[in-house]
Scaffold this active site. Structure first.
Site: not given
Ligand code: NAD
Length: 426
Positions: A70, A115-117, A156
């Site tokens: 995202v 953003a992040k995944g 992460d």
């Protein structure tokens, strides 16, 4: 210490993370007097991708996982944010984490969006070779969305520097040349930055020092209790002790230890390397985990999991400063209780931003193919954290609000200004 710890994986997911993130945004939008149009733009992810990630197991079977990336906002620059491997990952959690990255990058004035995944997988149950295949397939599926000018990944929960090396390699092989800037938090041998491993903790100590300075005191005058003795907590303990603070208590998921005169932090780190826990450290007394949060100390650093300071235990907190090493350790209810009692909370998007600041330095170094010394990196990090703290504290004074509300207002305003200045296409 291993990058992936069982407690990372057992950690309860932040309940309603997206609802919390949206409520925080709504508060800032309200304070800034923005209209519905701007609110909708800031509340809605810019791009999302939802991918199927098939894995060929070592034994020949096939399994399928769901993956997400995202980009919440890219108005100030490329998306920036971690990749999480956790069985409970879903698109709403990734949306919330991406939004928080937007605000975090804006608070410390990085030319990045958020953003992040994530991939909904429990990495404890898969071999290293299987995790490599999952990482490479996921990277390949989201390839059109990422890149050093588009969206830059980092480790992460459940991923580590090695995961970033696989992402970088997959991306580079497909482009035909080496592109280290597509990820940060890489191993040093493939373009990682000096100082990245301790950056978050160093930022926690810098922001603590800035908060103490406002009260005309200093690091060598205070006692500190730290919840969580992992990557953030253990390094913070070492850096606090080096600065002359008395670290009197620390905990991990197994228990806590306490010594009024100050813990021998170096000895404790060796004990944890040997035994895997702070529990049983001979030169300290055992302490109940929850009791650590209510200790009579100057500074309390939650550096473990989310939601640990809540309406039930916030009235017992006796620290004067709470500095959030973890993401989201304080619930909104607890925030109110702490504010009423005059406890200063240095919020996560400011206090733990040191990690993404040095990630930015890593990316800058990669883009220039020129490597900085540790001294240069630590100097720039200290400067950047102080600058961010000062800006947040000024907003807090001007608006007579908490540092958390000030940090949100400041970051949301910076992102909204970028939208306005760029104008609306077409
Ligand atoms: P980690 O897994 O290395 O360490 C977590 C520590 O917390 C471990 O010592 C674990 O035993 C302890 N713990 C877990 N549950 C606990 C509990 N209930 N009580 C006491 N201790 C408990 O993780 P980390 O990288 O240090 O991250 C900690 C927090 O900091 C997370 O919220 C993470 O999102 C946040 N954070 C980390 C970074 C980074 O650079 N690592 C950057 C920004 C924010």
């Amino acid at each position: 210490m291993p990058d992936v710890t069982p407690d990372d994986l057992a950690a309860p997911q932040r309940p309603g993370a997206l609802a919390t993130a949206q409520a925080q945004l709504a508060g800032a939008v309200d304070a800034l007097g923005y209209g519905e149009g701007m609110h909708a733009m800031l509340a809605t992810p810019r791009r999302e991708i939802n991918v199927a990630v098939p894995l060929r197991r070592d034994d020949g079977r096939t399994e399928l996982f769901h993956g997400f990336r995202v980009q919440h906002n890219v108005s100030r620059g490329p998306g920036k944010g971690g990749l999480r491997f956790h069985p409970a990952v879903d698109v709403d959690e990734v949306r919330a984490l991406a939004m928080w990255m937007t605000w975090k990058c804006a608070v410390v004035e990085l030319p990045y969006g958020g953003a992040k995944g994530g991939v909904a997988i429990d990495p404890r149950h898969y071999s290293r070779a299987e995790l490599e295949r999952v990482t490479r397939r996921y990277t390949s599926e989201i390839m059109p969305m990422i890149g050093p000018e588009r969206d830059i990944m980092a480790p992460d929960v459940g991923t580590d520097a090695g995961t970033m090396a696989w992402v970088m390699d997959t991306y580079s092989v497909n482009r035909g040349y080496t592109i280290p800037g597509v990820v940060t938090g890489k191993p040093l041998e493939v373009g990682g930055s000096k100082g990245r491993a301790t950056a978050t903790s160093r930022g926690v100590v810098h922001t603590t020092e800035a908060a103490l300075r406002e009260a005309r005191t200093g690091l060598d005058q205070v006692t500190v209790a730290i919840q969580g003795f992992g990557k953030v907590g253990a390094n913070a303990a070492v850096i606090f002790a080096d600065a002359g603070s008395r670290v009197v208590a620390v905990s991990d998921q197994y228990g806590a230890v306490h010594r009024d005169g100050g813990l021998d932090v170096t000895g404790l780190v060796e004990h944890v390397e040997r035994t895997g826990s702070v529990v049983g450290f001979a030169e300290a007394d055992p302490l109940d985990n929850e009791a650590l949060l209510a200790l009579e100390v100057d500074v309390l650093v939650p550096a473990a999991v989310e939601g640990v300071l809540n309406a039930d235990n916030a009235p017992d907190v006796r620290a004067r400063w709470v500095v959030e090493g973890a993401n989201g350790p304080t619930t909104p209810d607890a925030d109110t209780v702490l504010a009423d009692r005059g406890v200063v909370v240095v919020p996560d998007i400011l206090a733990n931003a040191g990690g993404v600041v040095v990630s930015y330095f890593e990316w800058v170094q990669a883009q220039q193919a020129y490597w900085w010394t540790l001294a240069e990196i630590e100097h720039r990090l200290a400067e950047r954290m102080q600058m961010a703290y000062d800006a947040v504290a000024q907003v807090a004074r001007e608006r007579d609000v908490s540092l958390r509300d000030a940090a949100l207002v400041l970051s949301v305003q910076r992102v909204a200004e970028a939208h306005r200045t760029r104008g609306l296409y077409p």
